[in-house]
Structures are given as structure tokens and as C-alpha cells.
Scaffold this active site. Structure first.
Site, short mmCIF file in Angstrom:
data_model
loop_
_atom_site.label_atom_id
_atom_site.label_comp_id
_atom_site.label_asym_id
_atom_site.label_seq_id
_atom_site.Cartn_x
_atom_site.Cartn_y
_atom_site.Cartn_z
N GLY A 290 0.77 -1.25 0.00
CA GLY A 290 0.00 0.00 0.00
C GLY A 290 0.79 1.29 0.00
O GLY A 290 0.25 2.34 -0.33
N GLU B 152 4.13 3.72 5.85
CA GLU B 152 2.94 2.87 5.91
C GLU B 152 1.77 3.61 5.24
O GLU B 152 1.74 4.84 5.24
CB GLU B 152 2.66 2.57 7.41
CG GLU B 152 1.33 1.98 7.77
CD GLU B 152 1.14 0.54 7.33
OE1 GLU B 152 1.35 0.28 6.14
OE2 GLU B 152 0.71 -0.29 8.15
N ASP C 125 -4.46 1.57 11.31
CA ASP C 125 -5.86 1.26 11.62
C ASP C 125 -5.91 0.76 13.07
O ASP C 125 -5.91 1.55 14.00
CB ASP C 125 -6.31 0.21 10.60
CG ASP C 125 -7.77 -0.14 10.67
OD1 ASP C 125 -8.60 0.74 10.92
OD2 ASP C 125 -8.11 -1.32 10.48
N PHE D 133 -13.74 2.32 5.20
CA PHE D 133 -12.80 1.56 4.38
C PHE D 133 -12.48 2.40 3.14
O PHE D 133 -13.38 2.84 2.44
CB PHE D 133 -13.37 0.21 3.98
CG PHE D 133 -12.31 -0.73 3.50
CD1 PHE D 133 -11.58 -1.49 4.41
CD2 PHE D 133 -12.02 -0.85 2.15
CE1 PHE D 133 -10.56 -2.34 3.98
CE2 PHE D 133 -11.01 -1.70 1.71
CZ PHE D 133 -10.28 -2.44 2.64
N ASP E 161 -5.65 -0.63 -1.56
CA ASP E 161 -6.54 -1.49 -2.35
C ASP E 161 -7.74 -2.00 -1.57
O ASP E 161 -7.77 -2.00 -0.35
CB ASP E 161 -5.76 -2.72 -2.82
CG ASP E 161 -5.51 -3.71 -1.67
OD1 ASP E 161 -4.95 -3.29 -0.64
OD2 ASP E 161 -5.92 -4.88 -1.79
N ARG F 201 -5.84 0.49 -6.54
CA ARG F 201 -4.60 1.11 -6.07
C ARG F 201 -4.21 2.29 -6.95
O ARG F 201 -3.48 3.19 -6.53
CB ARG F 201 -3.44 0.10 -6.10
CG ARG F 201 -3.55 -1.02 -5.09
CD ARG F 201 -2.24 -1.79 -5.07
NE ARG F 201 -2.35 -3.08 -4.42
CZ ARG F 201 -2.23 -3.29 -3.12
NH1 ARG F 201 -2.00 -2.28 -2.31
NH2 ARG F 201 -2.32 -4.50 -2.62
P1 IMP Z 1 -3.63 -2.34 11.21
O1 IMP Z 1 -2.65 -3.42 11.51
O2 IMP Z 1 -5.02 -2.70 11.66
O3 IMP Z 1 -3.21 -0.97 11.70
O4 IMP Z 1 -3.80 -2.30 9.66
C1 IMP Z 1 -2.92 -1.75 8.84
C2 IMP Z 1 -3.09 -2.26 7.43
O5 IMP Z 1 -4.45 -2.63 7.15
C3 IMP Z 1 -2.77 -1.18 6.45
O6 IMP Z 1 -1.44 -1.21 6.12
C4 IMP Z 1 -3.64 -1.52 5.27
O7 IMP Z 1 -2.97 -2.43 4.43
C5 IMP Z 1 -4.82 -2.24 5.86
N1 IMP Z 1 -5.98 -1.31 5.94
C6 IMP Z 1 -6.45 -0.69 7.03
N2 IMP Z 1 -7.50 0.08 6.74
C7 IMP Z 1 -7.69 -0.06 5.41
C8 IMP Z 1 -8.62 0.53 4.48
O8 IMP Z 1 -9.49 1.35 4.82
N3 IMP Z 1 -8.48 0.16 3.18
C9 IMP Z 1 -7.54 -0.74 2.76
N4 IMP Z 1 -6.64 -1.28 3.58
C10 IMP Z 1 -6.72 -0.95 4.90
#
Ligand code: IMP
Length: 191
Positions: free
Chosen positions: A45, A100, A104, A153, A160, A166
């Protein structure tokens, strides 16, 4: 296969470009005494942000990539973070900037920071284009954040949904269609 959906613009390409330029200025000021900054991109990403960011940095940079497990085709995190592809180069004693796309729950970034800190870089900072603070489960925050966004989202600018979208130049929120294939007044395309 994903459910039909439409994408509604949330952050324009122009707003992203302005913010990336600002962030590059701050990064450059922070690392002004560095003779080499190693940019570590989290695949996949972050690739668009890295491409734009490095071209705004007037300093010596190297680029390396780390691939971690992601959501697959889902919209929710599994919380399990695995390293799928390691760095090519060494970071011991180096100045490192981890790039990054979105923070999230925070599991991914905190895992990656711990993983890289164990290699004893001289300094390690982080940047995320987007932050969803309302979703946080792990107490972590990137050193630099492009935009805080609500619990939606999103896709575009490298990010993606099931590997799609993307290549959008902006960030858009994904609106899933109801059982009739409708999203508000719009009819969603089959994806
Ligand atoms: P975390 O480990 O929950 O912080 O997630 C991080 C990863 O989740 C990011 O690097 C993204 O690849 C994916 N992610 C989180 N939110 C989204 C979104 O809204 N769209 C697409 N990918 C997401």
C-alpha cells in the site's frame, strides 16, 4: 469476489500532493544531519506515497521494502502480522523512515517497529498517509501522519480493496451496495 461497490472521493489528489510536500519538508528538517536515510516501504500500500515522497526529499535516500501480511480480500484485520518479505539491506546504525499507508488497529505498525528496532538502527521514525484513530487497539502513532480519517474503508493512492483501485490518484471511501446492487441513488458496478 467482492460485493458491488462505489467509490466516493474523500481526499483529492491535490490535497494529497500538498500534504506530501509539507511532510517531506518536516522529514528533511528532522533528518538534516543524516548522510543517508533508508526509506522502508511496507508493501504494497505504500508504493505510491514513497514514489511521491522521495521526489520531494532533497537528500541522500535509499529505498527498501518489507512485505507484511495484510487483510487479504477482507475488510477487517486478522491482528496476526507476519513478515512475508524481509529487507534486502542492513539497517544497523542507520537512519530509517518506515512508510505505511494506513494505521488502523495499529497491530501492523507496532509489529514492524519492534521487528526493525531489534536490528539497532541509529534512529527509526514512521510516517503513515492515513490514520484511523477511532479504530486503534494498540497504543501507537506514526511520527508523521498525512490525514486523520473516520472509520471508513478507503482505497486509492496505492491502497486497495481485494487488490483493486490502487491506481486511483485520490483517496476514496468504499460504499458497498445493498442486496439490490444500489448505493444511495447510484447503482454499483459488479466487482
Ligand atoms: P492495522 O494493523 O489494523 O493498523 O492495519 C494496517 C493495514 O491494514 C494497512 O497497512 C492496510 O494495508 C490495511 N488497511 C487498514 N485500513 C484499510 C482501508 O481502509 N483500506 C484498505 N486497507 C486498509
Amino acid at each position: 469476489m467482492t460485493r458491488p461497490y462505489v467509490i466516493v472521493e474523500l481526499i483529492s489528489a491535490k490535497a494529497i500532493a500538498t500534504r506530501v510536500e509539507e511532510l517531506a519538508g518536516e522529514i528533511q528538517a528532522t533528518f538534516r544531519n543524516t548522510d543517508k536515510l533508508i526509506i522502508v516501504g511496507l508493501l504494497r500500500g505504500s508504493f505510491v506515497l514513497i514514489a511521491d515522497l522521495v521526489r520531494e526529499l532533497d537528500m541522500n535516500v535509499e529505498v527498501d521494502f518489507l512485505e507484511v501480511s495484510s487483510y487479504g480480500n477482507e475488510m477487517v484485520s486478522s491482528h496476526e502480522v507476519r513478515i512475508l518479505k524481509d529487507l534486502r539491506g542492513e539497517i544497523e546504525g542507520e537512519d530509517v523512515l518506515v512508510v505505511e499507508d494506513i494505521v488502523d488497529t495499529g497491530y501492523t505498525l507496532s509489529h514492524v517497529v519492534r521487528f526493525l528496532q531489534a536490528r539497532n538502527p541509529r534512529r527509526l521514525e514512521t510516517i503513515a498517509l492515513l490514520d484511523k484513530p477511532s479504530r486503534r487497539e494498540v497504543d501507537i502513532c506514526a511520527t508523521w501522519t498525512g490525514f486523520e480519517i473516520p472509520d471508513e474503508f478507503v482505497v486509492g493512492y496505492g491502497i486497495d480493496y481485494a487488490q483493486r483501485n490502487r491506481n486511483l490518484p485520490y483517496i476514496g471511501r468504499v460504499r458497498l451496495a445493498d442486496a439490490d446492487g444500489k448505493v444511495g441513488n447510484e447503482v454499483a458496478e459488479e466487482s
